[in-house]
Design a protein around this motif. Structure first.
Motif, PDB file in Angstrom:
ATOM      1  N   ALA A  60       0.829  -1.207   0.000  1.00 53.70           N
ATOM      2  CA  ALA A  60       0.000   0.000   0.000  1.00 53.70           C
ATOM      3  C   ALA A  60       0.863   1.257   0.000  1.00 53.70           C
ATOM      4  CB  ALA A  60      -0.936  -0.006   1.208  1.00 53.70           C
ATOM      5  N   LEU A  61       1.936   1.244   0.775  1.00 55.13           N
ATOM      6  CA  LEU A  61       2.852   2.383   0.817  1.00 55.13           C
ATOM      7  C   LEU A  61       3.423   2.656  -0.574  1.00 55.13           C
ATOM      8  CD1 LEU A  61       4.566   4.518   2.276  1.00 55.13           C
ATOM      9  CD2 LEU A  61       6.136   2.667   2.953  1.00 55.13           C
TER      10      LEU A  61
ATOM     11  N   GLU B 187       2.166   1.775  -3.526  1.00 59.63           N
ATOM     12  CA  GLU B 187       1.129   2.220  -4.455  1.00 59.63           C
ATOM     13  C   GLU B 187       0.770   3.687  -4.226  1.00 59.63           C
ATOM     14  OE1 GLU B 187      -1.901  -0.879  -5.847  1.00 59.63           O
ATOM     15  OE2 GLU B 187      -1.479  -1.500  -3.778  1.00 59.63           O
ATOM     16  N   CYS B 188       0.668   4.085  -2.961  1.00 57.92           N
ATOM     17  CA  CYS B 188       0.363   5.492  -2.662  1.00 57.92           C
ATOM     18  C   CYS B 188       1.507   6.404  -3.098  1.00 57.92           C
ATOM     19  CB  CYS B 188       0.107   5.669  -1.163  1.00 57.92           C
ATOM     20  SG  CYS B 188      -1.406   4.891  -0.566  1.00 57.92           S
ATOM     21  N   LEU B 189       2.729   5.995  -2.776  1.00 59.24           N
ATOM     22  CA  LEU B 189       3.884   6.825  -3.107  1.00 59.24           C
ATOM     23  C   LEU B 189       4.029   6.967  -4.616  1.00 59.24           C
ATOM     24  CD1 LEU B 189       6.222   8.325  -1.648  1.00 59.24           C
ATOM     25  CD2 LEU B 189       7.610   6.272  -2.029  1.00 59.24           C
TER      26      LEU B 189
ATOM     27  N   LYS C 199       1.741   7.154  -6.836  1.00 60.86           N
ATOM     28  CA  LYS C 199       0.812   8.189  -7.300  1.00 60.86           C
ATOM     29  C   LYS C 199       1.325   9.578  -6.939  1.00 60.86           C
ATOM     30  CE  LYS C 199      -3.296   5.222  -6.925  1.00 60.86           C
ATOM     31  NZ  LYS C 199      -3.682   5.249  -8.353  1.00 60.86           N
ATOM     32  N   ASP C 200       1.886   9.722  -5.736  1.00 55.08           N
ATOM     33  CA  ASP C 200       2.296  11.038  -5.261  1.00 55.08           C
ATOM     34  C   ASP C 200       3.609  11.520  -5.869  1.00 55.08           C
ATOM     35  OD1 ASP C 200       0.040  11.275  -3.677  1.00 55.08           O
ATOM     36  OD2 ASP C 200       0.988  10.364  -1.929  1.00 55.08           O
TER      37      ASP C 200
END
Length: 271
Positions: free
Chosen positions: A165-166, A168-170, A172-173
Motif C-alpha cells: 500500500a505504501l 502504491e500510494c507513493l 501516485k504522489d
C-alpha cells in the motif's frame, strides 16, 4: 531510469540476500552504492567484496527500526556522494506461527522493521530526492505475502500488505516528480529471511523467541526457490521499465487471481 552510470543507490538489508544481489547488479551497471545493514561484520565483508570488483561503495551500519539511525544513513549518503537517486527499502524479518499465538513482541518487532523501516526510509530520503530534482527510483521489498494471505505468517503478511500500500500510494504522489516506485513481491528466494531471528533485539525476546520452519514445512511450501542473483537482475531491469509491481514467480499468478476473484464475487452482494 535506464542509465545507472554515476547514479547513487542506497540499499537497506544490503549485506546479503536480495539487497546484496541488487547491489552487485547495480554496480555492474555503473552505480555508486551505499549499503546499509544491521550486521556490521557481514556488512564489512559485502563492502569489501564489491570494492574488490571495482565498485564505488560505502557501508553504513543501520537499524531501520530506528528513525534516528535511518536519518543518519541519509546524512551519510548525501554527505558522501552529494545525491541519492535510488532508494531500496529492502530490510525485513519474519516470525512464523499461528496468528492467534503471536505475542505483542512478535508484532512489534515485525512492524518496527518491516513497516516502520520503509516509512523511515521515505521520511529520510524521499523529500530530499524530490528537492534535488534529478529524478530517481524508490523500491520496497514486500512479498508474495503482501498480495495473498499466508498461514502462520500473520505479522509478516500484515506488514507486507502495508508495504504494498505504501508503494502504491507513493507511486501516485511521486508521479509528477519524475521518481518511479516499485514494490518487489517474491515467493521463496535463497536468502536468510528464515534466520532473521538472529537480529531480534533482546528487549523483544531475542533470537530464541522465534520459531523457524522445519525442513518438512519448507519442503511443503508452494513455489520454487529462486537464485538471489536472478532476482537482483530482475529488480534492476524493473527499474529500467519503471514497473510498479515486481513479481518473481509465475506460479504466484494463480494465487493472486483467486484472491481478486473472491473480491470480485463479493460485489454480487454489494448495496
Amino acid at each position: 531510469m535506464d542509465d545507472f552510470k554515476g547514479r547513487v543507490a542506497v540499499i537497506t538489508g544490503g549485506a546479503s540476500g536480495i539487497g546484496l544481489a541488487t547491489a552487485q547488479s547495480l554496480a555492474r551497471a555503473g552505480a555508486r552504492l551505499v549499503l546499509a545493514d544491521i550486521e556490521q561484520g557481514v556488512l564489512d565483508k559485502a563492502v569489501a567484496g564489491l570494492k574488490a570488483d571495482g565498485a564505488d561503495v560505502i557501508g553504513v551500519r543501520t537499524d531501520v527500526a530506528s528513525k534516528e539511525s535511518v536519518d543518519a544513513l541519509a546524512e551519510r549518503a548525501f554527505g558522501h556522494f552529494g545525491a541519492v537517486h535510488v532508494l531500496f527499502n529492502n530490510a525485513g524479518v519474519a516470525v512464523f506461527g499461528p496468528t492467534q499465538d503471536m505475542t505483542h513482541a512478535d508484532w512489534k518487532w515485525s512492524i518496527d522493521v518491516n513497516l516502520w523501516g520503509p516509512i523511515h526510509g521515505v521520511e529520510a530520503f524521499v523529500p530530499r530526492m524530490v528537492k534535488q530534482n534529478q529524478g530517481g527510483h524508490v523500491l520496497f521489498t514486500a512479498s508474495f505475502a503482501g498480495l495473498v494471505a499466508n498461514r502462520e505468517l500473520g505479522p509478516y503478511c500484515v506488514t507486507k500488505f502495508g508495504v504494498v500500500a505504501l508503494a502504491e500510494c507513493l507511486q501516485k504522489d511521486l508521479r509528477d516528480h519524475g521518481i518511479g516506485v516499485s514494490v518487489l513481491c517474491p515467493m521463496r528466494v535463497a536468502t536468510n529471511i528464515d534466520h532473521s531471528y538472529r537480529n531480534r533485539p533482546a528487549d523483544l525476546g531475542g533470537p530464541t523467541a522465534n520459531r523457524t520452519y522445519s525442513d518438512d514445512e519448507l519442503a511443503a511450501l508452494a513455489g520454487r526457490t529462486l537464485d538471489v542473483a536472478d532476482v537482483g537482475d530482475l529488480v534492476v531491469d524493473s527499474i529500467r521499465r519503471n514497473d510498479l509491481f515486481i513479481v518473481t514467480h509465475k506460479e504466484a499468478q494463480g494465487f493472486v487471481k483467486r484472491r481478486f476473484d473472491r473480491i470480485d464475487q463479493a460485489f454480487a452482494h454489494a448495496l
